[in-house]
Design a protein around this motif. Sequence first.
Motif, PDB file in Angstrom:
ATOM      1  N   PRO A 152       0.820  -1.227   0.000  1.00  0.00           N
ATOM      2  CA  PRO A 152       0.000   0.000   0.000  1.00  0.00           C
ATOM      3  C   PRO A 152       0.851   1.273   0.000  1.00  0.00           C
ATOM      4  O   PRO A 152       0.908   2.018   0.969  1.00  0.00           O
ATOM      5  CB  PRO A 152      -0.832  -0.136   1.280  1.00  0.00           C
ATOM      6  CG  PRO A 152       0.004  -0.972   2.181  1.00  0.00           C
ATOM      7  CD  PRO A 152       0.747  -1.931   1.304  1.00  0.00           C
ATOM      8  N   GLY A 153       1.522   1.533  -1.104  1.00  0.00           N
ATOM      9  CA  GLY A 153       2.348   2.733  -1.206  1.00  0.00           C
ATOM     10  C   GLY A 153       1.522   3.987  -1.384  1.00  0.00           C
ATOM     11  O   GLY A 153       0.494   3.982  -2.069  1.00  0.00           O
ATOM     12  N   THR A 154       1.971   5.068  -0.784  1.00  0.00           N
ATOM     13  CA  THR A 154       1.243   6.335  -0.852  1.00  0.00           C
ATOM     14  C   THR A 154       1.729   7.235  -1.979  1.00  0.00           C
ATOM     15  O   THR A 154       1.182   8.321  -2.166  1.00  0.00           O
ATOM     16  CB  THR A 154       1.364   7.095   0.485  1.00  0.00           C
ATOM     17  OG1 THR A 154       2.758   7.339   0.755  1.00  0.00           O
ATOM     18  CG2 THR A 154       0.766   6.280   1.627  1.00  0.00           C
ATOM     19  N   ARG A 155       2.736   6.790  -2.738  1.00  0.00           N
ATOM     20  CA  ARG A 155       3.243   7.602  -3.847  1.00  0.00           C
ATOM     21  C   ARG A 155       2.765   7.084  -5.197  1.00  0.00           C
ATOM     22  O   ARG A 155       3.295   7.451  -6.241  1.00  0.00           O
ATOM     23  CB  ARG A 155       4.782   7.632  -3.827  1.00  0.00           C
ATOM     24  CG  ARG A 155       5.393   8.215  -2.561  1.00  0.00           C
ATOM     25  CD  ARG A 155       4.924   9.636  -2.295  1.00  0.00           C
ATOM     26  NE  ARG A 155       5.307  10.549  -3.333  1.00  0.00           N
ATOM     27  CZ  ARG A 155       6.447  11.249  -3.325  1.00  0.00           C
ATOM     28  NH1 ARG A 155       7.292  11.120  -2.343  1.00  0.00           N
ATOM     29  NH2 ARG A 155       6.722  12.088  -4.308  1.00  0.00           N
ATOM     30  N   TYR A 156       1.755   6.203  -5.164  1.00  0.00           N
ATOM     31  CA  TYR A 156       1.223   5.631  -6.393  1.00  0.00           C
ATOM     32  C   TYR A 156      -0.215   6.081  -6.615  1.00  0.00           C
ATOM     33  O   TYR A 156      -0.936   6.408  -5.674  1.00  0.00           O
ATOM     34  CB  TYR A 156       1.249   4.098  -6.336  1.00  0.00           C
ATOM     35  CG  TYR A 156       2.632   3.507  -6.258  1.00  0.00           C
ATOM     36  CD1 TYR A 156       3.368   3.274  -7.409  1.00  0.00           C
ATOM     37  CD2 TYR A 156       3.208   3.191  -5.038  1.00  0.00           C
ATOM     38  CE1 TYR A 156       4.640   2.738  -7.350  1.00  0.00           C
ATOM     39  CE2 TYR A 156       4.486   2.653  -4.963  1.00  0.00           C
ATOM     40  CZ  TYR A 156       5.195   2.432  -6.123  1.00  0.00           C
ATOM     41  OH  TYR A 156       6.463   1.901  -6.050  1.00  0.00           O
ATOM     42  N   GLY A 157      -0.615   6.051  -7.897  1.00  0.00           N
ATOM     43  CA  GLY A 157      -2.025   6.158  -8.214  1.00  0.00           C
ATOM     44  C   GLY A 157      -2.618   4.759  -8.238  1.00  0.00           C
ATOM     45  O   GLY A 157      -1.913   3.774  -8.489  1.00  0.00           O
ATOM     46  N   GLU A 182      -5.502   9.073  -6.652  1.00  0.00           N
ATOM     47  CA  GLU A 182      -4.130   9.511  -6.850  1.00  0.00           C
ATOM     48  C   GLU A 182      -3.444   9.768  -5.512  1.00  0.00           C
ATOM     49  O   GLU A 182      -3.884  10.594  -4.716  1.00  0.00           O
ATOM     50  CB  GLU A 182      -4.102  10.781  -7.717  1.00  0.00           C
ATOM     51  CG  GLU A 182      -2.723  11.275  -8.089  1.00  0.00           C
ATOM     52  CD  GLU A 182      -1.958  10.289  -8.963  1.00  0.00           C
ATOM     53  OE1 GLU A 182      -0.733  10.479  -9.098  1.00  0.00           O
ATOM     54  OE2 GLU A 182      -2.565   9.356  -9.496  1.00  0.00           O
ATOM     55  N   LYS A 183      -2.373   9.015  -5.234  1.00  0.00           N
ATOM     56  CA  LYS A 183      -1.531   9.180  -4.046  1.00  0.00           C
ATOM     57  C   LYS A 183      -2.366   9.297  -2.761  1.00  0.00           C
ATOM     58  O   LYS A 183      -2.367  10.336  -2.098  1.00  0.00           O
ATOM     59  CB  LYS A 183      -0.608  10.379  -4.219  1.00  0.00           C
ATOM     60  CG  LYS A 183       0.368  10.225  -5.385  1.00  0.00           C
ATOM     61  CD  LYS A 183       1.275  11.427  -5.518  1.00  0.00           C
ATOM     62  CE  LYS A 183       2.286  11.217  -6.633  1.00  0.00           C
ATOM     63  NZ  LYS A 183       1.684  11.053  -7.963  1.00  0.00           N
ATOM     64  N   GLU A 240      -3.119  12.256 -14.655  1.00  0.00           N
ATOM     65  CA  GLU A 240      -3.901  11.619 -13.603  1.00  0.00           C
ATOM     66  C   GLU A 240      -5.063  12.518 -13.184  1.00  0.00           C
ATOM     67  O   GLU A 240      -6.207  12.056 -13.059  1.00  0.00           O
ATOM     68  CB  GLU A 240      -2.998  11.310 -12.390  1.00  0.00           C
ATOM     69  CG  GLU A 240      -2.047  10.157 -12.612  1.00  0.00           C
ATOM     70  CD  GLU A 240      -0.968  10.460 -13.659  1.00  0.00           C
ATOM     71  OE1 GLU A 240      -0.744   9.585 -14.535  1.00  0.00           O
ATOM     72  OE2 GLU A 240      -0.367  11.556 -13.617  1.00  0.00           O
ATOM     73  N   ASP A 241      -4.791  13.799 -12.980  1.00  0.00           N
ATOM     74  CA  ASP A 241      -5.854  14.718 -12.573  1.00  0.00           C
ATOM     75  C   ASP A 241      -6.747  15.112 -13.747  1.00  0.00           C
ATOM     76  O   ASP A 241      -7.951  15.303 -13.588  1.00  0.00           O
ATOM     77  CB  ASP A 241      -5.251  15.979 -11.943  1.00  0.00           C
ATOM     78  CG  ASP A 241      -4.599  15.703 -10.597  1.00  0.00           C
ATOM     79  OD1 ASP A 241      -5.048  14.773  -9.902  1.00  0.00           O
ATOM     80  OD2 ASP A 241      -3.626  16.399 -10.248  1.00  0.00           O
ATOM     81  N   CYS A 245      -8.592  10.628 -13.123  1.00  0.00           N
ATOM     82  CA  CYS A 245      -9.498  10.877 -12.003  1.00  0.00           C
ATOM     83  C   CYS A 245     -10.743  11.660 -12.400  1.00  0.00           C
ATOM     84  O   CYS A 245     -11.540  12.043 -11.537  1.00  0.00           O
ATOM     85  CB  CYS A 245      -8.750  11.606 -10.877  1.00  0.00           C
ATOM     86  SG  CYS A 245      -7.413  10.627 -10.153  1.00  0.00           S
ATOM     87  N   ASP A 246     -10.918  11.895 -13.694  1.00  0.00           N
ATOM     88  CA  ASP A 246     -12.114  12.574 -14.203  1.00  0.00           C
ATOM     89  C   ASP A 246     -13.186  11.503 -14.444  1.00  0.00           C
ATOM     90  O   ASP A 246     -13.093  10.714 -15.390  1.00  0.00           O
ATOM     91  CB  ASP A 246     -11.787  13.314 -15.496  1.00  0.00           C
ATOM     92  CG  ASP A 246     -12.965  14.134 -16.020  1.00  0.00           C
ATOM     93  OD1 ASP A 246     -14.117  13.873 -15.604  1.00  0.00           O
ATOM     94  OD2 ASP A 246     -12.736  15.021 -16.865  1.00  0.00           O
ATOM     95  N   ALA A 247     -14.193  11.483 -13.602  1.00  0.00           N
ATOM     96  CA  ALA A 247     -15.228  10.436 -13.677  1.00  0.00           C
ATOM     97  C   ALA A 247     -16.039  10.511 -14.964  1.00  0.00           C
ATOM     98  O   ALA A 247     -16.685   9.534 -15.340  1.00  0.00           O
ATOM     99  CB  ALA A 247     -16.154  10.545 -12.466  1.00  0.00           C
ATOM    100  N   SER A 248     -16.006  11.641 -15.658  1.00  0.00           N
ATOM    101  CA  SER A 248     -16.781  11.774 -16.886  1.00  0.00           C
ATOM    102  C   SER A 248     -16.106  11.105 -18.081  1.00  0.00           C
ATOM    103  O   SER A 248     -16.724  10.949 -19.139  1.00  0.00           O
ATOM    104  CB  SER A 248     -17.019  13.254 -17.209  1.00  0.00           C
ATOM    105  OG  SER A 248     -15.814  13.894 -17.607  1.00  0.00           O
ATOM    106  N   VAL A 249     -14.838  10.721 -17.928  1.00  0.00           N
ATOM    107  CA  VAL A 249     -14.084  10.105 -19.019  1.00  0.00           C
ATOM    108  C   VAL A 249     -14.175   8.587 -18.903  1.00  0.00           C
ATOM    109  O   VAL A 249     -13.782   8.007 -17.882  1.00  0.00           O
ATOM    110  CB  VAL A 249     -12.602  10.550 -18.992  1.00  0.00           C
ATOM    111  CG1 VAL A 249     -11.815   9.831 -20.091  1.00  0.00           C
ATOM    112  CG2 VAL A 249     -12.495  12.054 -19.155  1.00  0.00           C
TER     113      VAL A 249
END
Length: 276
Positions: A152-157, A182-183, A240-241, A245-249
């Motif tokens: 469970p790394g915190t620097r990954y998406g 993301e992260k 990523e942003d 992470c865009d739910a519309s895509v």
Amino acid sequence: MKIVMLSGGPGRRVWPLSDTSMPKQYLPVLDGPGGEPESMVQRMWRQLLAADLSESASVATSSEQAGLIKRQLGMHVPLLAEPAQRGSYSAALLAASYYYSVAGVSPHETIIMLPVDMYVSGDFFHCIRSLPKLLRESEAPVMMVGMAAEYPGTRYGYILADQAELGEESGSYDWKVNDCREKPGEQEAEELVKAGALWNSGVYAIRLDFLLGRLSNAALPVDYEELYKQYYQLPKLSLEDGLACDASVEKTVIRYDGLWVNLNTWRTLSERIAMP
């Protein structure tokens, strides 16, 4: 297929080894094939050459880093220079406008966005070759490449797909993406790993017409010269942003099970630094 090697970031995450004058992607700290040191940029370009993919590839970088690219890869490497650093999402939009309005590429072409700070083996590029066909078959505008999350790394998406386990018993090769994170923090990362989420490799296969549509929807020109002049109006966003992470895509994901290391931290980079 067109490949855009993303190498325009500030590369400050391994400071003081790297800084704005020498971002981490240009540090000659990796072992080359003959034992000589090479940078991330040199390694990725060498692997594209070995996979016979370099003729389809260009390097996206900021104008301040163009000199570093040419010194390390040669004066004739194809460059997509950004007038300013505005993130990988804006770099993808600028590349799309160049391919369409300058290079005359069909809007049905697949654009592969390839981050330079990955440590992969040659097998990874077989995966890259498969992406255009898989993207067409998926009928989604964006396809991601995920990896099994080892911890469970915190620097990954993280990518949550319809079949989160992505096990061998499944007859499908790609899965619809339900969510991306993301992260995340430590607790959320643990929950995501337990839920079978994948690490996001940062590799995206995207339909060119979809990227052109994003420009039009934002009232920005698809013409390269005009977009270059208006580049400061583009958002400062990562892929990523801006996409993942865009739910519309609508997005799909495939899983790659070979060697993949994200060289974005001291920990991961130190494990690959060439020893004297």
